[in-house]
Scaffold this active site. Structure first.
Site, PDB file in Angstrom:
ATOM      1  CD1 TRP A  20      22.724 -20.751  -6.648  1.00  0.00           C
ATOM      2  CD2 TRP A  20      23.364 -22.793  -5.782  1.00  0.00           C
ATOM      3  NE1 TRP A  20      21.756 -21.553  -6.249  1.00  0.00           N
ATOM      4  CE2 TRP A  20      21.898 -22.605  -5.850  1.00  0.00           C
ATOM      5  CE3 TRP A  20      23.885 -24.023  -5.281  1.00  0.00           C
ATOM      6  CZ2 TRP A  20      21.313 -23.395  -5.045  1.00  0.00           C
ATOM      7  CZ3 TRP A  20      23.047 -24.735  -4.677  1.00  0.00           C
ATOM      8  CH2 TRP A  20      21.529 -24.604  -4.481  1.00  0.00           C
ATOM      9  CG  HIS A  25      26.058 -18.387  -9.931  1.00  0.00           C
ATOM     10  ND1 HIS A  25      24.960 -17.849  -9.667  1.00  0.00           N
ATOM     11  CD2 HIS A  25      26.712 -18.578  -8.838  1.00  0.00           C
ATOM     12  CE1 HIS A  25      24.938 -17.397  -8.483  1.00  0.00           C
ATOM     13  NE2 HIS A  25      26.251 -17.665  -7.898  1.00  0.00           N
ATOM     14  CG  ASP A  64      30.173 -15.258  -7.232  1.00  0.00           C
ATOM     15  OD1 ASP A  64      29.696 -14.360  -6.166  1.00  0.00           O
ATOM     16  OD2 ASP A  64      29.629 -16.275  -7.190  1.00  0.00           O
ATOM     17  NE  ARG A  67      31.246 -12.232  -2.727  1.00  0.00           N
ATOM     18  CZ  ARG A  67      30.161 -12.465  -1.637  1.00  0.00           C
ATOM     19  NH1 ARG A  67      28.946 -12.050  -1.894  1.00  0.00           N
ATOM     20  NH2 ARG A  67      30.544 -13.507  -0.882  1.00  0.00           N
ATOM     21  CG  HIS A  79      27.157 -11.854  -3.725  1.00  0.00           C
ATOM     22  ND1 HIS A  79      27.423 -12.639  -4.850  1.00  0.00           N
ATOM     23  CD2 HIS A  79      27.443 -10.525  -4.078  1.00  0.00           C
ATOM     24  CE1 HIS A  79      28.034 -11.726  -5.838  1.00  0.00           C
ATOM     25  NE2 HIS A  79      28.221 -10.493  -5.350  1.00  0.00           N
ATOM     26  CG  HIS A 135      25.940 -13.900  -9.431  1.00  0.00           C
ATOM     27  ND1 HIS A 135      26.731 -14.847  -9.880  1.00  0.00           N
ATOM     28  CD2 HIS A 135      25.877 -13.548  -8.005  1.00  0.00           C
ATOM     29  CE1 HIS A 135      27.101 -15.097  -8.567  1.00  0.00           C
ATOM     30  NE2 HIS A 135      26.850 -14.421  -7.473  1.00  0.00           N
ATOM     31  CG  ASP A 139      24.199 -15.413  -5.110  1.00  0.00           C
ATOM     32  OD1 ASP A 139      24.822 -16.527  -5.548  1.00  0.00           O
ATOM     33  OD2 ASP A 139      24.837 -14.487  -5.079  1.00  0.00           O
ATOM     34  CG  HIS A 145      23.536 -17.362  -1.041  1.00  0.00           C
ATOM     35  ND1 HIS A 145      24.292 -16.472  -1.239  1.00  0.00           N
ATOM     36  CD2 HIS A 145      24.386 -18.312  -1.208  1.00  0.00           C
ATOM     37  CE1 HIS A 145      25.469 -16.701  -2.012  1.00  0.00           C
ATOM     38  NE2 HIS A 145      25.422 -17.885  -1.479  1.00  0.00           N
ATOM     39  CG  HIS A 168      27.759 -20.311   2.410  1.00  0.00           C
ATOM     40  ND1 HIS A 168      26.853 -19.594   2.741  1.00  0.00           N
ATOM     41  CD2 HIS A 168      28.397 -20.144   1.233  1.00  0.00           C
ATOM     42  CE1 HIS A 168      26.512 -18.818   1.947  1.00  0.00           C
ATOM     43  NE2 HIS A 168      27.498 -18.916   0.741  1.00  0.00           N
ATOM     44  CG  ASP A 172      28.044 -21.225  -2.153  1.00  0.00           C
ATOM     45  OD1 ASP A 172      26.768 -21.061  -2.169  1.00  0.00           O
ATOM     46  OD2 ASP A 172      28.547 -20.291  -1.634  1.00  0.00           O
TER      47      ASP A 172
HETATM   48 ZN    ZN Z   1      27.057 -14.826  -5.460  1.00  0.00          ZN
END
Ligand code: ZN
Ligand code: NAG
Length: 332
Positions: A20, A25, A64, A67, A79, A135, A139, A145, A168, A172
């Site tokens: 997302w 989020h 996010d 990562r 995720h 988070h 997700d 996801h 995707h 998101d």
């Molecule tokens: Zn994520």
């Protein structure tokens, strides 16, 4: 429309390539803030060193950002879970089949649920655990996801509202942003306020109890697998009911968009409500009760025992690895 707008929209399209997007989020976090107890609010504000009225929304997309750093690359598989099912004819999640040996969203939720309430970890570790948890509970409600097909839809090239992107990223980020008309924290707060009203007295009032039914912090793997299965079922029924090819021709706006927006809203509301209940329960059962010393056996805080048994890499896992574990890049 002023001539600079398409540029701004274009820039927005380059950001938020994961999960997302920041709008989704933050909205989930604001919804959760409306349903946590005052004790949980005080506890979370302390853990996060943030007494503002956006204490969860401010950190909702931290995972996010993390990562995408070199130091945080290891956390990319957490995720999502690559359900190796066969949409649209068959949707299902199998933890042992689908969660890779380096972990997935389900093992991560279990790990950080354990860590945030354990009582033996440093303040920095608890802070990290809460940020991850906020988070990942978000997700896991995004259907793509919970799907391996075409790397969670990252490899399904589509047109949405005149832009070439992938399915995707539309789920998101661009579908939510189209609905709300922006991606700022203020936009998220507005959206969260209306979803909260729907949960309290509106269209979700009668279903909210089912969103958290059976949730059990002492069996987070089972609980998170149910959350993943719930969202994964929507891949068959809503995300691609007519298969992949049907999505690859024409513009997804407005017909497809109109068909999925109620589900996007439902999933965001559901995630926020679940997150609040989850934090409330972690707090009452583990933190307020300081029950760690009474629990037997004492949890392995590395979470190693939460992972599924290793198995040979499937095609889908190899495809994900080839993408560096990321959600992929947008193409224009
Ligand atoms: Zn994520
Ligand atoms: C649990 O979290 C810690 C800290 O982030 C991490 O080092 C460990 O690998 C995680 N374990 C699992 C199974 O995800």
């Amino acid at each position: 429309m002023p001539s600079y707008l398409p540029v701004l929209v274009g820039l927005a399209h380059l950001q938020g390539a994961y999960a997302w997007g920041s709008l989704g989020h933050a909205t989930i976090a604001y919804v959760a803030q409306n349903f946590v107890t005052s004790e949980v609010k005080t506890w979370a504000q302390g853990v996060l060193s943030d007494t503002s009225s956006s204490y969860l929304a401010n950190i909702a997309s931290w995972a996010d950002d993390y990562r995408s750093t070199t130091a945080g690359k290891w956390s990319a598989p957490m995720h999502f879970i690559d359900a190796e099912d066969n949409p649209p004819s068959s949707c299902n999640v199998d933890y042992n089949r689908d969660c890779g040996s380096s972990g997935c969203s389900i093992s991560a939720i279990a790990n950080y649920t354990q860590r945030v309430g354990d009582g033996r970890l440093s303040a920095a570790n608890v802070n990290q655990a809460l940020k991850f948890l906020v988070h990942f509970v978000g997700d896991i409600t995004q259907p793509l996801h919970d799907e391996a097909l075409e790397v969670g839809g990252n490899d399904i090239d589509v047109t949405f509202d005149g832009y070439s992107d992938n399915l995707h990223a539309d789920w998101d980020t661009y579908i939510p942003e189209k609905l709300v008309g922006g991606s700022s924290l203020a936009d998220a707060l507005t959206w969260a306020t209306s979803l909260t009203a729907a949960i309290n007295t509106g269209s979700y009032a009668s279903s909210k109890a089912s969103w958290i039914a059976g949730d059990d912090v002492s069996d987070a793997i089972t609980t998170a697998t149910r959350w993943a299965s719930d969202a994964n079922a929507l891949v068959c029924s809503v995300v691609m009911p007519n298969g992949v090819a049907a999505l690859e021709t024409g513009d997804l706006y407005p017909t497809y968009y109109d068909s999925v927006v109620p589900t996007v809203e439902l999933q965001i509301a559901k995630a926020g409500y679940r997150l609040a209940n989850w934090l409330n329960t972690i707090y009452s059962e583990n933190i307020a009760a300081s029950s760690i010393s009474k629990r037997t056996p004492v949890a392995d805080i590395s979470g190693a025992d939460l992972l599924p048994p290793p198995r040979p890499l499937s095609k889908a896992k190899l495809a994900r690895a080839a993408m560096g574990g990321s959600c992929g890049q947008h193409r224009h």
